[in-house]
Scaffold this motif. Structure first.
Motif: not given
Length: 121
Positions: A87-88, A63-64, A16, A23, A67, A90
């Motif tokens: 949040g990282a 991190i997203n 990240g 951050k 990515r 999915s």
């Protein structure tokens, strides 16, 4: 592995933005260092997990998720477990982990440090 076991490891890769103070990746990386862990930053410092010049115990994704998944897919280094920060995550990332038998947990290393750090501060 659970969070307690993860915090007994030594070499962490935080994926990240480990350069900007505001951050979470920066905060996590520096707290780990403060507690005596060896830590590498990937994303803004190193471009790839493959650039880490050490044996890796834990990869921390902060991190997203798109990515993060790209970086995990290209990684050819061995590691014990991946931590997916809030949040990282999915669905695609989780499915990839399961499909490829990659050990992971969804959790927060800041919580792990406060509860289970090898070197309490």
């Amino acid at each position: 592995m659970d969070l307690k076991e993860i915090m007994q490891e030594n070499v962490f890769v935080v994926v990240g933005d480990t350069i900007k103070e505001e951050k979470y990746a920066f905060k996590i990386k520096n707290k780990l260092i403060d507690h005596g862990y060896t830590v590498y930053g990937v994303g803004k410092e190193l471009k790839s997990i493959n650039e880490v010049d050490d044996d890796i115990d834990i990869i921390d994704l902060c991190i997203n998720p798109i990515r993060g998944l790209e970086l995990i897919k290209e990684c050819n280094k061995n590691y014990k477990c991946i931590v997916i920060q809030p949040g990282a995550e999915s669905d695609e990332l989780i499915e990839y982990m399961k499909r490829n038998n990659i050990q992971y947990i969804e959790g927060c290393l800041l919580v792990g440090l406060s509860l289970f750090s090898k070197n309490k501060k």
